[in-house]
Design an enzyme around this catalytic site. Structure first.
Site, PDB file in Angstrom:
ATOM      1  N   TYR A 123      -0.846   0.038  10.069  1.00  0.00           N
ATOM      2  CA  TYR A 123      -1.101  -0.678   8.806  1.00  0.00           C
ATOM      3  C   TYR A 123       0.087  -0.514   7.857  1.00  0.00           C
ATOM      4  CZ  TYR A 123      -3.260  -1.621   4.228  1.00  0.00           C
ATOM      5  OH  TYR A 123      -3.543  -2.101   2.979  1.00  0.00           O
ATOM      6  N   SER A 128       0.813  -1.208   0.000  1.00  0.00           N
ATOM      7  CA  SER A 128       0.000   0.000   0.000  1.00  0.00           C
ATOM      8  C   SER A 128       0.846   1.256   0.000  1.00  0.00           C
ATOM      9  CB  SER A 128      -0.906  -0.004   1.239  1.00  0.00           C
ATOM     10  OG  SER A 128      -1.537   1.242   1.430  1.00  0.00           O
TER      11      SER A 128
END
Length: 321
Positions: free
Chosen positions: A148, A124
């Site tokens: 994350y 990501s």
């Protein structure tokens, strides 16, 4: 050819499954077996000539992936993840799914001698953060500002190292923010980027939690799936030692997204978007960079969307079918 997909019940996993079945082959080899894995059993999609296994597994449980790895898949798409806001809210859950399960998957490949298996991991833009140059490239240091992003960055390093050692043929694709996602808002911090378009286009209200000058790096679902398929076909010799890079997206501000909404659906659609600042969402998404030089990805054959208007029109074409 045997292809396995973790996170196969998710919207991206399901689109990848449909695309693979539609193609029928990968790297010039017919797809004979698909193993789909998720916490909830993925939907079965019958296709003549393809053996389909749909497994409900918690991949973070010890030994959960053994039956899959014993079958020696040729390609593994590792899409399973706890998304940004959820990983930030629950550190243990994020670590267990985003990092521990990734390590277990790599260790399983090592234990079963799957050195020739292409492992495509979805990472990501959240792996970046902190003080950054105006335009980033693939070698910009990773400094994530949320759990994350940190978990994805750690997974990237593992894939690189296991590939360097010849234990697996890994590739990490850092995904831009995906818009327009179908369905309903989820726990991802970037969920608003789809909902401020999707809901008004469907005649519903939406909330924009960030300033309109905020810029995002975005990619359509179709281009992301195209990139995942292509990622399994890029020769290992073309990848070199560094196996992680950003996919080519588009830089667009929230204001430009809303302008496109007005152009496509009029003032009435734009009026359905309410602006309600959320400092938590802004802190997460605002730490993500929005401008990249994607020369390496383009040289390897990955493509971006042409413009943001095309992304919106593609969504409208889908929902009208």
């Amino acid at each position: 050819m045997h292809i396995a997909i973790t996170g196969a019940a998710g919207f991206l996993g399901q689109r990848l499954v449909h695309q693979l079945l539609e193609r029928g082959e990968l790297n010039g080899q017919a797809i004979r077996q698909l193993t789909l894995i998720d916490q909830a059993e993925p939907p079965a999609i019958e296709r003549e000539g393809v053996e389909l296994r749909c497994l409900a597994l918690d991949i973070s449980e010890p030994g959960a992936l053994e039956p899959l790895l014993e079958a020696r898949p040729d390609v593994i798409y590792h899409l399973a993840a706890v998304v940004s806001s959820a990983a930030e809210a629950d550190l243990d859950l994020g670590m267990r799914v985003n990092f521990d399960a990734t390590r277990a998957l790599l260790e399983g490949c090592r234990a079963h001698g799957l050195s020739g298996t292409r492992l495509v991991m979805a990472s990501s833009v959240a792996a970046y953060g902190g003080e950054l140059p105006e335009v980033l490239d693939d070698m910009t240091a990773l400094h994530p500002q949320n759990s994350y992003g940190a978990q994805k960055a750690m997974g990237e390093l593992l894939v690189n190292d296991y590939s360097r050692r010849g234990l697996v043929d890994g590739l990490v694709l850092r995904l831009p923010t995906i818009v327009i996602r179908p369905g309903r808002p989820n726990a991802a911090a970037s969920s608003f980027a789809s909902s401020i378009l999707r809901e008004p286009l469907n005649g519903e209200q939406a909330i924009c939690p960030v300033p309109t000058e905020l810029e995002l790096f975005v990619m359509s679902p179709a281009r992301v799936v195209e990139a995942l398929v292509h990622g399994a076909e890029v020769p290992a010799s073309a990848l070199g030692d560094f196996r992680a890079f950003m996919l080519p997206g588009l830089t667009v501000s929230v204001a430009e997204m809303l302008d496109t909404l007005r152009e496509v659906a009029g003032e009435s659609a734009l009026a359905r978007v309410r602006h309600e600042p959320d400092a938590r969402i802004e802190a997460i998404v605002g730490s993500w960079p929005a401008r990249f030089s994607n020369e390496r990805a383009r040289q390897l054959g990955f493509r971006s969307d042409r413009n943001f208007g095309d992304i919106v029109q593609a969504f409208l074409s889908e929902v009208s079918r």
